[in-house]
Design an enzyme around this catalytic site. Structure first.
Site, PDB file in Angstrom:
ATOM      1  N   GLU A 191       0.822  -1.214   0.000  1.00 24.56           N
ATOM      2  CA  GLU A 191       0.000   0.000   0.000  1.00 24.56           C
ATOM      3  C   GLU A 191       0.857   1.265   0.000  1.00 24.56           C
ATOM      4  OE1 GLU A 191       0.482  -2.212   2.263  1.00 24.56           O
ATOM      5  OE2 GLU A 191      -0.033  -1.599   4.310  1.00 24.56           O
ATOM      6  N   SER A 241       8.803  -8.171   5.578  1.00 22.52           N
ATOM      7  CA  SER A 241       9.625  -8.275   6.784  1.00 22.52           C
ATOM      8  C   SER A 241       9.406  -9.636   7.455  1.00 22.52           C
ATOM      9  CB  SER A 241       9.254  -7.140   7.741  1.00 22.52           C
ATOM     10  OG  SER A 241       7.869  -7.220   8.026  1.00 22.52           O
ATOM     11  N   CYS A 296      16.821  -6.171   0.219  1.00 30.79           N
ATOM     12  CA  CYS A 296      17.011  -7.349   1.083  1.00 30.79           C
ATOM     13  C   CYS A 296      18.339  -8.033   0.806  1.00 30.79           C
ATOM     14  CB  CYS A 296      15.862  -8.329   0.907  1.00 30.79           C
ATOM     15  SG  CYS A 296      15.905  -9.134  -0.700  1.00 30.79           S
ATOM     16  N   GLU A 398      18.310  -5.768  10.526  1.00 31.19           N
ATOM     17  CA  GLU A 398      18.320  -5.169   9.194  1.00 31.19           C
ATOM     18  C   GLU A 398      18.263  -3.644   9.336  1.00 31.19           C
ATOM     19  OE1 GLU A 398      14.736  -6.276   7.037  1.00 31.19           O
ATOM     20  OE2 GLU A 398      15.944  -6.427   5.217  1.00 31.19           O
TER      21      GLU A 398
HETATM   22  P1  NAD Z   1       6.153  -5.424   5.320  1.00 30.40           P
HETATM   23  O1  NAD Z   1       6.301  -6.749   5.973  1.00 30.40           O
HETATM   24  O2  NAD Z   1       5.852  -4.249   6.165  1.00 30.40           O
HETATM   25  O3  NAD Z   1       4.978  -5.480   4.220  1.00 30.40           O
HETATM   26  C1  NAD Z   1       4.940  -6.459   3.215  1.00 30.40           C
HETATM   27  C2  NAD Z   1       3.486  -6.735   2.843  1.00 30.40           C
HETATM   28  O4  NAD Z   1       2.814  -7.265   3.980  1.00 30.40           O
HETATM   29  C3  NAD Z   1       2.709  -5.514   2.387  1.00 30.40           C
HETATM   30  O5  NAD Z   1       1.941  -5.859   1.263  1.00 30.40           O
HETATM   31  C4  NAD Z   1       1.831  -5.174   3.586  1.00 30.40           C
HETATM   32  O6  NAD Z   1       0.565  -4.668   3.216  1.00 30.40           O
HETATM   33  C5  NAD Z   1       1.648  -6.515   4.278  1.00 30.40           C
HETATM   34  N1  NAD Z   1       1.588  -6.404   5.749  1.00 30.40           N
HETATM   35  C6  NAD Z   1       2.288  -5.541   6.526  1.00 30.40           C
HETATM   36  N2  NAD Z   1       2.009  -5.769   7.835  1.00 30.40           N
HETATM   37  C7  NAD Z   1       1.130  -6.793   7.868  1.00 30.40           C
HETATM   38  C8  NAD Z   1       0.461  -7.487   8.922  1.00 30.40           C
HETATM   39  N3  NAD Z   1       0.656  -7.158  10.202  1.00 30.40           N
HETATM   40  N4  NAD Z   1      -0.379  -8.489   8.596  1.00 30.40           N
HETATM   41  C9  NAD Z   1      -0.596  -8.828   7.313  1.00 30.40           C
HETATM   42  N5  NAD Z   1       0.012  -8.204   6.271  1.00 30.40           N
HETATM   43  C10 NAD Z   1       0.851  -7.198   6.542  1.00 30.40           C
HETATM   44  O7  NAD Z   1       7.485  -5.194   4.468  1.00 30.40           O
HETATM   45  P2  NAD Z   1       7.942  -3.883   3.705  1.00 30.40           P
HETATM   46  O8  NAD Z   1       8.383  -2.873   4.703  1.00 30.40           O
HETATM   47  O9  NAD Z   1       6.960  -3.514   2.681  1.00 30.40           O
HETATM   48  O10 NAD Z   1       9.233  -4.455   2.923  1.00 30.40           O
HETATM   49  C11 NAD Z   1      10.520  -4.458   3.457  1.00 30.40           C
HETATM   50  C12 NAD Z   1      10.881  -5.816   4.001  1.00 30.40           C
HETATM   51  O11 NAD Z   1      10.774  -6.801   2.983  1.00 30.40           O
HETATM   52  C13 NAD Z   1      12.332  -5.887   4.470  1.00 30.40           C
HETATM   53  O12 NAD Z   1      12.397  -6.589   5.670  1.00 30.40           O
HETATM   54  C14 NAD Z   1      13.029  -6.647   3.355  1.00 30.40           C
HETATM   55  O13 NAD Z   1      14.198  -7.337   3.731  1.00 30.40           O
HETATM   56  C15 NAD Z   1      11.953  -7.595   2.951  1.00 30.40           C
HETATM   57  N6  NAD Z   1      12.216  -8.108   1.618  1.00 30.40           N
HETATM   58  C16 NAD Z   1      12.635  -9.385   1.505  1.00 30.40           C
HETATM   59  C17 NAD Z   1      12.935  -9.899   0.259  1.00 30.40           C
HETATM   60  C18 NAD Z   1      13.413 -11.304   0.115  1.00 30.40           C
HETATM   61  O14 NAD Z   1      13.558 -11.743  -1.013  1.00 30.40           O
HETATM   62  N7  NAD Z   1      13.652 -12.021   1.185  1.00 30.40           N
HETATM   63  C19 NAD Z   1      12.796  -9.095  -0.883  1.00 30.40           C
HETATM   64  C20 NAD Z   1      12.354  -7.788  -0.735  1.00 30.40           C
HETATM   65  C21 NAD Z   1      12.058  -7.299   0.538  1.00 30.40           C
END
Ligand code: NAD
Length: 499
Positions: A191, A241, A296, A398
Site C-alpha cells: 500500500e 519483513s 534485502c 536489518e
Molecule cells: P512489510 O512486511 O511491512 O509489508 C509487506 C506486505 O505485507 C505488504 O503488502 C503489507 O501490506 C503486508 N503487511 C504488513 N504488515 C502486515 C500485517 N501485520 N499483517 C498482514 N500483512 C501485513 O514489508 P515492507 O516494509 O513492505 O518491505 C521491506 C521488508 O521486505 C524488508 O524486511 C526486506 O528485507 C523484505 N524483503 C525481503 C525480500 C526477500 O527476497 N527475502 C525481498 C524484498 C524485501
C-alpha cells in the site's frame, strides 16, 4: 522544482488507485485508505483505498470461476499471453520506472533495472511448456499391463503479497509462473507503493487475458488476512519483513494452504587480503547505498580481514562521501530518500544504538538536508560506522538505510562466524581472488544467496531465489524450478487396460 521532478505521471497512476478484477477496473472503498507520497518531496501523489473482506471475496470468486477454463487452456496457448505481456511491459518500461521512482524514491536507472528484472521472469515463464515437462516422470510396466505416471496439475487460485522496496519486480516473481502453470492469480501490492502495479496491470489489461485470470486488489493488513483465510485460495506467496512473513506462513498453513514467505535480511560482506580492493569498492558501495540501502540483498556490514582493513576503510569512505543524494527522478542522484519518515527515524535509532554500544561515526549522514528546499523528504546522507561488533544491535538487525557498518576480523574463520551470528540467512558476499578462500566461504556461510565478488547476488529468473533461517518460511522458493513445483501438484496416475 527541476525539470526531471516535473515529469508527468501517467493518467492511470495520477488518478484513483484501482483494483483490477475480472478484467474490470474499479476503485475499492470502505476498507480505509492511505495517501501515496513522493518520499523525496512529501507531495501526495494519489490515495489508495483498501479493499474490504467482501471485495477480496469477490476477487477470489472471480479468479476461481476463471480457473476452470484457464486450466484447460493448453500451456502453449497460455504462454502466448505472456509473450504479449512481455511486449506490453517493454513498451511501458520507462513509464513504469518513472512512476516507481516517484512513489519509491529510487533512481530512475535503478527502477528501470528493476522493471527489466521483472520482465526477465515473464521471459522465463514463457518457457513453461518445457519447464512443465521437466521433473515429471513415468514408468511403464510397473506391474503386468500397468503403467504409472506423475502429471503436473495446477491447483486453483494463488495470491502474492508484496513489499514496498521492489514494487515492479517482486509481483513479477510470481504472476507469470502462477498463470503459465494454469492457475489464476490475485496480487496484493504494498500500500506504500501501489502505483507501479497500476501500470503493470495496464499491460495485463492490454494483453486481454481471459477475465479473472489475473487480478489486483489493493489494501493493507485486513486485506492480507482476508486472502490468507479465504477457503478458495490454494497458495500464498509473500515477500516482506520477517515478523509478517512468519505471520503469513503460520496463518496460511493453518488454513491449509501451501505458502512461500520470504522475510527480512541481515547480510555481511567479507573482504580478504586477497581481494582486488579497488575493483571491489564500487561493488560494495553499490550494494550498501544503492536503493538507499532498502534492499534485502544489501550487505550492510562489511568485514575487512587482517591487513586489508586500512586500505579498504580509506577507499570505502572516499567512495561513500562522493555519492550524490537527491530525488530518484533527478539524473545525477545516486542515493534517493527513504520510503517514510518512520523508516528514517528507525534507521536513526539504529545508528544511535551503535554509538551507545561503542561504534564510531566516520561519515555522518544524519543531518543531511538537500539544498533544494522542495526536496524536504525522508533523506539520510551516506553514513559509515566503524568498530562495529557482531554483538551490536546494528550488526544483528536489518538497517534498510544508507548505512555501512565496518567491522574487522583477524582471519576468515572469525569473519565467517560473524556472518553466521545473525538470525537471518538471505545473502552474503566475499571479495577475494583466492579460489580456496571463496570455497571455504561458500561452504561455511548459512546464506541462501552467495556472491563471490558480487555484492547484490540476485538470482536470475531461471534460478530460485534463496533464503534461509528467518529470511524464509516455507519449502519451495520463488522463481525457476521451485516456482513450477510450488504452483503445481504432481498427481500420480496408475493405469491398467484389460483389452
Ligand atoms: P512489510 O512486511 O511491512 O509489508 C509487506 C506486505 O505485507 C505488504 O503488502 C503489507 O501490506 C503486508 N503487511 C504488513 N504488515 C502486515 C500485517 N501485520 N499483517 C498482514 N500483512 C501485513 O514489508 P515492507 O516494509 O513492505 O518491505 C521491506 C521488508 O521486505 C524488508 O524486511 C526486506 O528485507 C523484505 N524483503 C525481503 C525480500 C526477500 O527476497 N527475502 C525481498 C524484498 C524485501
Amino acid at each position: 522544482m527541476s525539470e526531471q521532478q516535473e515529469q508527468v505521471i501517467s493518467p492511470r497512476v495520477a488518478d484513483d488507485v484501482d483494483n483490477y478484477v475480472g478484467g474490470q477496473w474499479a476503485t475499492p472503498s470502505g476498507g480505509g485508505s492511505r495517501p501515496v507520497m513522493d518520499p523525496a518531496t512529501n507531495e501526495e501523489l494519489a490515495t489508495v483505498e483498501f479493499s474490504t473482506v467482501e471485495t477480496v471475496n469477490e476477487a477470489v470468486q472471480t479468479a476461481n470461476n476463471a480457473f476452470k477454463e484457464w486450466r484447460q487452456t493448453p500451456v502453449t496457448e497460455r504462454v502466448q499471453y505472456l509473450f504479449d505481456l512481455k511486449t506490453e511491459l517493454e513498451k511501458r518500461d520507462e513509464e513504469i520506472a518513472t512512476a516507481l521512482s516517484r512513489e519509491h524514491g529510487k533512481t530512475v536507472d535503478e527502477a528501470l533495472g528493476e522493471v527489466h528484472r521483472g520482465i526477465e521472469n515473464v521471459d522465463v515463464a514463457c518457457g513453461m511448456p518445457n519447464m512443465l515437462r521437466e521433473g515429471s516422470g513415468n514408468v511403464e510396466d510397473v506391474a503386468p499391463d500397468m503403467d504409472e505416471y506423475a502429471v503436473r496439475q495446477p491447483l486453483g487460485v494463488f495470491t502474492a503479497i508484496t513489499p514496498f522496496n521492489f514494487p515492479a519486480m517482486i509481483p513479477l516473481w510470481f504472476l507469470p509462473y502462477a498463470v503459465a502453470t494454469g492457475n489464476t492469480f490475485v496480487l496484493k501490492p504494498s500500500e506504500k507503493v501501489p502505483l507501479s502495479s497500476q501500470l503493470i496491470f495496464e499491460a495485463v489489461d492490454e494483453v486481454d487475458f481471459p477475465d479473472g485470470v489475473v487480478n489486483l486488489v489493493n489494501g493493507s493488513v485486513d486485506t492480507v488476512n482476508a486472502l490468507l483465510e479465504h477457503p478458495d485460495i490454494e497458495g500464498v506467496s509473500f515477500v516482506g519483513s520477517s515478523p509478517v512473513a512468519r505471520h503469513v506462513y503460520e496463518t496460511a498453513a493453518q488454513n491449509g494452504k501451501r505458502v512461500q514467505a520470504q522475510g527480512g535480511a541481515k547480510n555481511y560482506a567479507v573482504v580478504t587480503e586477497n581481494a582486488a580492493v579497488e575493483e571491489s569498492v564500487p561493488n560494495i558501495t553499490g550494494s550498501v547505498y544503492g536503493n538507499a540501502g532498502q534492499r534485502c540483498l544489501a550487505n550492510d556490514v562489511v568485514i575487512g580481514v587482517g591487513d586489508i582493513y586500512d586500505d579498504l576503510r580509506e577507499q570505502l569512505i572516499e567512495a561513500a562521501e562522493n555519492l550524490t543524494v537527491g530525488a530518484g527522478v533527478n539524473s545525477d542522484t545516486e542515493v534517493g530518500p527513504l520510503i517514510t519518515d518512520y523508516s528514517r527515524e528507525r534507521v536513526l535509532s539504529l545508528i544511535e544504538s551503535a554509538l551507545v554500544e561503542g561504534a564510531e561515526l566516520v561519515l555522518d549522514g544524519r543531518d543531511f538536508e538537500h539544498p533544494d528546499d522542495e526536496l524536504n523528504g525522508h533523506f539520510l546522507g551516506p553514513t559509515l560506522l566503524e568498530g562495529v561488533r557482531s554483538d551490536m544491535e546494528v550488526a544483528q538487525e536489518e538497517i534498510f538505510g544508507p548505512v555501512l557498518c565496518l567491522a574487522s576480523a583477524d582471519d576468515l574463520d572469525e569473519a565467517i562466524d560473524m556472518v553466521n551470528s545473525t538470525k537471518y540467512g538471505n545473502a552474503s558476499s566475499i571479495y577475494t581472488e583466492s579460489g580456496s578462500e571463496a570455497r571455504q566461504y561458500k561452504y561455511g556461510v548459512d546464506a541462501g544467496n552467495i556472491g563471490i565478488n558480487v555484492g547484490v547476488c540476485a538470482p536470475m529468473g531461471f534460478f530460485h531465489f534463496g533464503g534461509r533461517k528467518a529470511s524464509f518460511f516455507g519449502d519451495l522458493h520463488a522463481q525457476g524450478e521451485d516456482a513450477v513445483n510450488f504452483y503445481t501438484e504432481k498427481t500420480i496416475q496408475i493405469e491398467r487396460w484389460y483389452s
